[in-house]
Design an enzyme around this catalytic site. Structure first.
Site, mmCIF file in Angstrom:
data_model
loop_
_atom_site.group_PDB
_atom_site.id
_atom_site.type_symbol
_atom_site.label_atom_id
_atom_site.label_comp_id
_atom_site.label_asym_id
_atom_site.label_seq_id
_atom_site.Cartn_x
_atom_site.Cartn_y
_atom_site.Cartn_z
ATOM 1 N N VAL A 1 0.824 -1.205 0.000
ATOM 2 C CA VAL A 1 0.000 0.000 0.000
ATOM 3 C C VAL A 1 0.854 1.249 0.000
ATOM 4 O O VAL A 1 1.954 1.276 0.558
ATOM 5 C CB VAL A 1 -0.950 0.040 1.221
ATOM 6 C CG1 VAL A 1 -2.041 -0.990 1.107
ATOM 7 C CG2 VAL A 1 -0.186 -0.129 2.525
ATOM 8 N N ASP A 2 0.337 2.265 -0.648
ATOM 9 C CA ASP A 2 0.891 3.602 -0.525
ATOM 10 C C ASP A 2 0.328 4.199 0.764
ATOM 11 O O ASP A 2 -0.672 3.698 1.303
ATOM 12 C CB ASP A 2 0.474 4.427 -1.745
ATOM 13 C CG ASP A 2 0.945 5.860 -1.658
ATOM 14 O OD1 ASP A 2 2.108 6.068 -1.296
ATOM 15 O OD2 ASP A 2 0.138 6.763 -1.942
#
Length: 785
Positions: free
Chosen positions: A471-472
């Site tokens: 995930v960012d």
């Protein structure tokens, strides 16, 4: 030399086929019906483009040869009129029909708000065939079966009369009601695309033709075909099998309508008309007539017709169908509005920008529709098995006939024939054909209702196997917009005074943290003061004169340069906030410390819950962010993220995912920015937040309309439900055939006697039940938790 029939796409021999020359081009046809239909399309009042648009085309499978062949380049059809096979997407034609490969009913590529007249007529005709077959077939069944119960029916109706009544009632059932089944069976044989209709057609056709010969010419049959001196007739088997198959087809048609309910709901979001404003005059036009650049009036309570911007006026818009948020959003001049969302309070003028298939709603519908027609990799395995299955069943039926003819009791040949027919009918692989497409259609539709847009069926199969989520941070775990989180005054300053002074100066700055301070002051309805002598010191802070006093805002070092002292207590508090990943701003007024402000990109309220669920699903979570190490570590620690890398560039994200995949992990990537696009494309499954950029959405296989990380958990959960459902369906289909074929062939007879024989009628009922069980199991996905 061969050519392709332009109507049904059957391969025909030019030397013997019917043909017609139109505009110096010769077309070849398999039958008079296709020839007549083709000529009707060439009516003088139609333009060339009309003729082309009414011709069907075959997207693949057979290569076209000769004069009567057609290519995609020769055909231009409006997409809403094209029908395709869910099992074989390369098969496409105008209008409903059946697939020349598997015999399944074709479905429209782009569903409509309402069923087309052709679809309604097709279902009504199928229903008439079923009910007509049932009414005519029931007496046949009773005349054949009641004597077996001991009822002396032949005392009231002589045997010979009963046989002729059965023949007269059975004939319209087989030749009219069951005609579509024989049509598909015939096509499957001449094209060598053997399928379930091959078995149905051969089975019922054999029983019917055999019974006619037995009725008209009983003397030609040897003693081994006779029972009590007469040759057995099997009209009731042909009737019951035909009616049961028609019932299955009708139920399948109804089930497919239910699977498309999600798309129908999406289509219903768009209003049918719009209010066009030209030179101050307003008139109502159809939605299809709206063009980019048009000015449209939207009244309170109406749905916004297309995507565009507010040209004049303001209003509150309910965008819950896109964002999932129940709170209406305020829109003023220049703000974007989305087609299908609902205008609540004010009337406003909007300028249309994206119309037709370019609107967000249309793109969502196209994505969902395309995904429902796509095929999961597991379907290729099923196709391979099915391609070998039908020839194997035909071989088993022949062996069954030969063994019963040789070893069976008298009448040997009658038993041989009936058992062979029972094998053909019970082995019908219709349940096998439905197992995967039905689950995919229902699953993708359910996802659309949940705000999960899946591009193709392969994603569902891959998503089930993922073990690592990358995930960012910004915009994925966090809201993506810095907000003021703490306002701590010092000395004699009050909290509101501190914020008002800081915001007055910060409103002249372009820094993202400054924007957060100004926004917080506006939310508290603070009145900002005028500022003179504003100056920005790059990398340090800003200053300006407010109410005659110089105000300094920036880092601790910046204030120390101005000889402003920061107390130990406030510095300790500032360090604590920094360790939590927050940015700290110091404020001084007239040489005295006024306090500190902390600004952070807050974690979404739903993120923590989503992370926990992902861990429960067995996923390892890796956060890759371009933010600084301290902030990244603080966010990762608060959310219990397994691994974190800070300060990474887009290329670094791509390389990290590549290395994870090389290590044997199945990786799903969730992100929302342009910098996430390469990583989204490299991951086994890319999931884009719908609130993110178009580039990210295009690079991903799944789009979360609501932009909520909980959608990732819902996506994985949905994929596991769908794949489990497919495996259950395949178990039903294969298990049913594995048990049914040997029983129909008579393997239980040596152990349990002749009572263990399976009549073709029971075989037909079991075959229909297997299809209904697959359909019913797939429909469970709509509500399964």
């Amino acid at each position: 030399m061969t050519a392709i029939d332009p109507i049904c796409h059957m391969e025909v021999d030019e030397s013997s086929a019917l043909h017609e020359t139109v505009d110096n081009q010769t077309w070849y046809f398999c039958s008079q019906g296709c020839r007549d239909k083709f000529l009707a399309q060439q009516a003088p009042n139609k333009t060339d483009s009309d003729q082309e648009s009414e011709s069907c085309h075959h997207g693949g499978g057979h290569e076209s040869h000769g004069h009567g062949s057609m290519t995609k380049e020769q055909v231009s059809l409006p997409p809403e009129t094209i029908y395709s096979c869910p099992m074989h997407p390369e098969i496409q034609q105008q209008g409903p029909g059946s697939c020349p490969i598997c015999g399944m009913d074709l479905e429209p590529i782009m569903p409509q708000k309402e069923e087309s007249p052709e679809e309604v007529a097709e279902y009504e005709l199928m229903a008439r065939r079923f009910w007509g077959g049932l009414v005519l077939g029931l007496p046949v069944f009773l005349l054949a079966m009641l004597p077996m119960t001991g009822l002396p029916i032949h005392q009231w109706i002589p045997l010979r009369v009963s046989d002729w009544i059965q023949f007269l009632l059975c004939t319209p059932v087989v030749l009219w009601a069951g005609w579509p089944l024989y049509e598909r069976a015939y096509r499957s044989i001449i094209t060598m695309n053997l399928n379930m209709f091959t078995l149905i057609g051969i089975g019922t056709g054999t029983a019917y033709v055999y019974s006619i010969f037995a009725l008209l010419f009983p003397g030609i049959f040897p003693e081994s075909f006779r029972s009590d001196g007469s040759v057995e007739l099997y009209f009731e088997a042909a009737v019951v099998i035909t009616v049961l198959v028609l019932l299955g087809q009708m139920l399948e048609m109804r089930a497919r309508k239910r699977t498309n309910s999600a798309i129908q709901e999406l289509l219903a979001l768009a209003p049918p008309t719009a209010h066009l404003v030209v030179n101050g005059e307003e008139r109502e036009i159809a939605l299809e007539e709206v063009q980019s650049g048009n000015l449209l009036r939207v009244r309170p309570g109406e749905k916004i017709p297309v995507d565009g911007t507010v040209h004049e006026g303001k209003s509150l818009i309910d965008e819950s169908m896109i964002t999932g948020e129940p709170v209406a959003v305020s829109k003023t001049q220049g703000d974007e509005v989305i087609g299908g969302t609902v205008n609540q309070t004010g009337s406003f003028l909007m300028e249309a920008q994206k119309v037709g298939s370019d609107t967000l709603l249309s793109q969502i519908i196209q994505m969902v529709s395309s995904a429902q027609r796509s095929r999961a990799p597991i379907q290729r395995v099923v196709d391979t098995i099915a391609a070998r299955f039908v020839p194997a069943v035909l071989a088993i039926a022949v062996i069954t006939f030969l063994l019963w003819s040789w070893l069976g009791p008298e009448p040997r040949f009658a038993y041989a024939l009936i058992n062979a027919v029972a094998v053909l009918i019970i082995a019908c692989p219709c349940a096998l054909g439905l197992a995967t497409p039905m689950s995919i259609m229902v699953g993708v539709g359910r996802g659309a209702k949940q705000g999960i847009l899946i591009k193709n069926a392969e994603v569902l199969e891959t998503l089930e196997k993922v073990d690592t989520l990358v995930v960012d941070k910004t915009g994925t775990l966090t809201e993506g917009k810095p907000r003021l989180t703490e306002c701590i005054p010092a000395g004699n300053f009050a909290e509101n005074e501190l914020l008002q002074l800081a915001a007055s100066v910060e409103k002249h700055s372009e820094h993202p943290l400054s924007e957060a301070v100004v926004l917080a002051a506006k939310e508290r309805e603070s009145t900002l003061s005028d500022v003179v002598d504003f100056d920005s010191v790059t990398g340090s802070g800003v200053k300006g004169v407010v109410n005659g006093k110089t105000t300094f805002i920036g880092s601790a070092a910046f204030l120390k340069e101005q000889s402003i002292q920061i107390g130990d207590e406030l510095m300790t508090k500032a360090n604590t906030l920094r360790e939590q990943g927050q940015g700290v701003i110091f404020v001084a007024v007239g040489g005295d410390l006024a306090g500190i402000l902390s600004v952070a990109d807050p974690i979404k309220d739903t993120t923590s819950q989503a992370i926990k669920k992902l861990h429960d699903l067995g996923l390892k979570i890796v956060m890759l962010t371009g933010d600084n190490e301290k902030t990244a570590r603080a966010v990762a620690q608060s959310l219990n993220i397994d691994e974190v890398e800070a300060g990474v560039k887009p290329q670094d994200k791509y390389e990290k995912i590549k290395s994870l995949r090389s290590a044997g992990h199945k990786v799903v990537m969730a992100g929302d920015g342009i910098n996430d696009a390469p990583a989204l494309a490299e991951a086994d499954v890319g999931i884009a937040m719908g609130t993110g950029t178009d580039v990210a959405i295009e690079s991903a296989e799944v789009t979360l309309v609501k932009g909520d990380l909980r959608g990732v958990t819902d996506s994985i959960h949905l994929s596991r439900l769908v794949m489990r459902n497919i495996h259950q369906n395949l178990l039903f289909a294969f298990g049913y055939n594995a048990m049914g074929i040997p029983i129909a062939a008579g393997v239980l007879v040596p152990f349990f006697g002749m009572h263990a024989l399976l009549s073709p009628m029971i075989a037909a009922a079991a075959m229909s039940f297997s299809s209904i069980s697959v359909i019913g199991n797939a429909l469970r996905l709509r509500t399964q938790s």
